[in-house]
Design a protein around this motif. Sequence first.
Motif, short mmCIF file in Angstrom:
data_model
loop_
_atom_site.label_atom_id
_atom_site.label_comp_id
_atom_site.label_asym_id
_atom_site.label_seq_id
_atom_site.Cartn_x
_atom_site.Cartn_y
_atom_site.Cartn_z
N ARG C 311 -4.63 112.39 67.50
CA ARG C 311 -3.84 112.91 68.61
C ARG C 311 -2.42 113.10 68.14
N SER C 312 -1.65 113.87 68.93
CA SER C 312 -0.25 113.99 68.56
C SER C 312 0.46 112.76 69.09
N GLN C 313 1.64 112.55 68.58
CA GLN C 313 2.35 111.32 68.87
C GLN C 313 2.79 111.25 70.33
N THR C 314 2.59 110.09 70.97
CA THR C 314 3.08 109.91 72.33
C THR C 314 4.38 109.14 72.30
N LEU C 315 5.00 109.07 73.48
CA LEU C 315 6.24 108.30 73.58
C LEU C 315 5.97 106.83 73.25
N GLU C 316 4.78 106.39 73.61
CA GLU C 316 4.43 105.00 73.34
C GLU C 316 4.44 104.72 71.83
N ASP C 317 3.88 105.65 71.05
CA ASP C 317 3.91 105.48 69.59
C ASP C 317 5.34 105.35 69.10
N VAL C 318 6.19 106.22 69.62
CA VAL C 318 7.58 106.21 69.18
C VAL C 318 8.22 104.88 69.56
N TYR C 319 7.96 104.48 70.81
CA TYR C 319 8.53 103.23 71.32
C TYR C 319 8.11 102.05 70.44
N VAL C 320 6.80 101.97 70.21
CA VAL C 320 6.29 100.87 69.40
C VAL C 320 6.90 100.90 68.00
N ALA C 321 7.00 102.10 67.44
CA ALA C 321 7.56 102.22 66.10
C ALA C 321 9.01 101.75 66.09
N ILE C 322 9.76 102.17 67.09
CA ILE C 322 11.19 101.80 67.12
C ILE C 322 11.34 100.29 67.26
N ILE C 323 10.58 99.72 68.19
CA ILE C 323 10.71 98.27 68.43
C ILE C 323 10.26 97.49 67.20
N GLN C 324 9.14 97.94 66.57
CA GLN C 324 8.66 97.21 65.39
C GLN C 324 9.64 97.33 64.24
N ASN C 325 10.23 98.48 64.15
CA ASN C 325 11.22 98.70 63.12
C ASN C 325 12.40 97.74 63.32
N GLU C 326 12.80 97.60 64.58
CA GLU C 326 13.87 96.67 64.93
C GLU C 326 13.53 95.24 64.52
N GLU C 327 12.30 94.84 64.89
CA GLU C 327 11.87 93.48 64.59
C GLU C 327 11.91 93.24 63.09
N ALA C 328 11.42 94.25 62.33
CA ALA C 328 11.35 94.11 60.88
C ALA C 328 12.74 93.97 60.29
N ASN C 329 13.69 94.70 60.85
CA ASN C 329 15.04 94.64 60.28
C ASN C 329 15.90 93.58 60.95
#
Lengths: 266, 262, 330
Positions: C311-329
């Motif tokens: 599927r194409s990317q949903t807002l949820e994917d973006v949200y999860v990516a952003i939050i996980q990226n935050e957690e990682a950094n």
Amino acid sequence: MIRKLGQFFRLYFFQAWFSYRSLFAWSTPFSYMTSKFGFPFFSMLYFVFIGKFVGFDNPEFIVIGNILLMPSINGLYGISMTIGDERQFGAMSYLLASPAARAPLFLGRAFFHIIDGFITVLVALPIAILFFGLGFSGINLLLLALCLILLSITTTGLGFIMGTISLVSRDGWMFTNTLGQLLFILIGVNIPVDKLPAFLQPISNYLPMTRGILAARQVLDGARWLDVSGLLGGEILVGLVYILIGYTLFRLIERASMTTGSLDSI
Amino acid sequence: MGNFLRLALRQMDVQLRMRVLSLWSLGLFFTQPAIFSAVGMLLAHAAGNANPDLIYTVIGGGIMGMWSGLVFTSTFDIRADRREGTLELIVGSPTPLRRVVGFRSLLNILAGSTSMLAAVTAAVLIFDYSFAGINVPAVILSFALLLFGLWCMGIFLANLLAWSRLSGTFVDLLEMPIALLCGFMYPISVLPSWMQYISVVFPIRWSLQAMREAMRGTAANAELLSLWGISLGISLVFYLFSHWLDVKVHDHIRVTGELHSI
Amino acid sequence: MPDQKAISTNQMQKTFKTRQGFWRRTTRVTEAVRDVTFEVNKGELFGLLGPNGAGKTTSVKMLSTLLLPTSGTITILGLDILRDTTEVRKRIGFTFGGARGLYGRLTAVENLRYFAELYAMEPALTRKRIPELLELVNLLDRGNDKVETYSSGMQQRLHLARALLHDPELIFLDEPTVGIDPVGARELRATIKELKARGKTILLTTHYMAEADELCDRIAIINKGRIIAMDTPAGMKSGMTSESVINLRTSNENLTALKAILSPIDGKATILCKENTVQSEVSIRTAHPSRVIEVISPWLNTDLIQTMEMRSQTLEDVYVAIIQNEEANG
Ligand SMILES: Nc1ncnc2c1ncn2[C@@H]1O[C@H](COP(=O)(O)OP(=O)(O)OP(=O)(O)O)[C@@H](O)[C@H]1O
Ligand SMILES: [Mg+2]
């Protein structure tokens, strides 16, 4: 068998501690002390002055009576509130739906309130005795302690009954409160039972604590084992009857609630 | 003006139905005072005193009911609103909390008067209390001042409670001592003298004293006037203090976020 | 032109101090909102997203005058929240998620009347508004029932009606659809859109990304009290280039084998593996979906890949990516 017993006790103490903590979730020692001693102490003084005004010149009687009432009040309000509060916080259905054995669940709620009530009176009574200059010399302390423990236990039956009523009725603790206040009159706390109007005296005799308080007073006056054994036996008997009634009522209401689903709706 | 009256009526209507008309306040207004009166009567009986003073022992119970009712409703309200999450909505509205509390306390006082009414009725019907010699206008004025004093203390307590929930225990603690110190059911002179001094700061002690003297019809006008003056003066001090507290409370609860917590 | 902005905050901060402990009192400091600066235009529908405890509700409460910021400035409809508190209150409406905030023993109509009085509304207007609003939130037939008999979704809808009573220009909705059934939530979203169409400014918080995507003109993602992303929903999605998501399912035993097969696309895609009790899920986010398909297609009919979904990317994917990226950094 041993494991089962262990389970029983774990459940018992968990219940006890939980029930006690959730009721006395006070945030500071100050708020704990005030909530514990505040009302009993000041209402005691109030009664003393009312007595003084109307010509009842025996403040000791009122003071000792109110102190002996403390564990009872503790048991009555403490236990009925912990059972009644379950309903408010919606936890009752979890509790009832759990496979936990009923008896420990039920008795567990009472445990710390009994201890707490006992300690309360243990602190308050010597202060009063010293204040009135009565001295401890003529008092059989062991016997007195027994009276106090007994008073803390026998009152729990009333607590269970009122708590169960609180479970079915939104205004249940109004009844608890009324009962608690009637104790000021009926069980020989402020007014000697034999000085009550004749129609009230039988009621007093069918209530727990009446005999226990009388026995404790006599022990304070120097009575021995044999002098009060009749009173204590009567107290145990009456107390047991009330506990039994409380337990039966609880089971009945529990069963009824499963069919009507009425417990958690406030 | 119309707005003000409507707000008053709505607040009092909701207050009446939400909080006052419950078995719980029934207990506060009627049961508890009746018990205290009964203890007084029975103690008198036990002491062999056949005719206790009705003004204190029975009618005093009515005052007791008004006071307990006030303490509990005025303070319980704020706690209940905090718990139900409505305190936040009230504070977030353009109507000052002060006004809401004021109207509610007013209703609490008026509802509490039924306790007084019940006590007087009981005194007359059961114990043959007679109104002979009573100074009616002075009693009415004293009673009005008593109500005003109670109202001022009520809004003061409500503000205290809005401030922090810790003061809750403090307020619970207040009910009995004030009944005790202001001599609701006995003359102040029964108290040890050091205790008599503490209650001078409560307006209701003075209006109460005035009311009793007016009921006996014995007091000189000058004495009544001075009692009324003192009562009114202290009431106003309480009122002004609550006003000041109200501003503090409004800031304080918005700093701590205690508006919504239980 | 500050007047053009419905909301304008500058370095808004909120620190809570709570005391704990029975014997030894310790003070715990929570920095609920650390540094939040943003603006919302009039007529805009602005979404505030973020994990639990991120500071959304705290922010909304500060904006709606219920909490004082520890520092920073807030201007609402051109008014300073500290100086013109009452004026601000007259012009905003707010709801907070959950079933609290209503008088259970009163009916819906009585509740609304009560709050109408707090907003000093004329009785004639109140009489007209209440049925309208109950109609709007679909409670007209239950208006005279006690609120304690309502389901939580109904209470939630009544909250919205209450917030709209005095026809505010700016509306704060904190998780308005929590606890509402799908049909009800859809209706509520329609209501929110209609409010926007009538020119209201709305600030919304939600945990439902699809909802935010559907409704919001702009979105801010807040985490640990800081705004970490702010854009239009479309902008957010395209911010990660036009990526697609390919989800694969495999048995746990085959996970390592599958990972080995995917090794050729390592640099070209982000691969997330999640091991469940029975199956594992492999989620591949990539800007080169055709390359991924090429790699996995020979295995599509084998045990290695049980199902595939693209599927194409949903807002949820973006949200999860952003939050996980935050957690990682951190
Ligand atoms: N009154 C308060 N006192 C102390 N701490 C608070 C208070 N209110 C909120 N907090 C803390 O502030 C932080 C942010 O809370 P907030 O309610 O704003 O989160 P949220 O983003 O709304 O979360 P959720 O998605 O769960 O609603 C949390 O760590 C919370 O514990
Ligand atoms: Mg929140």
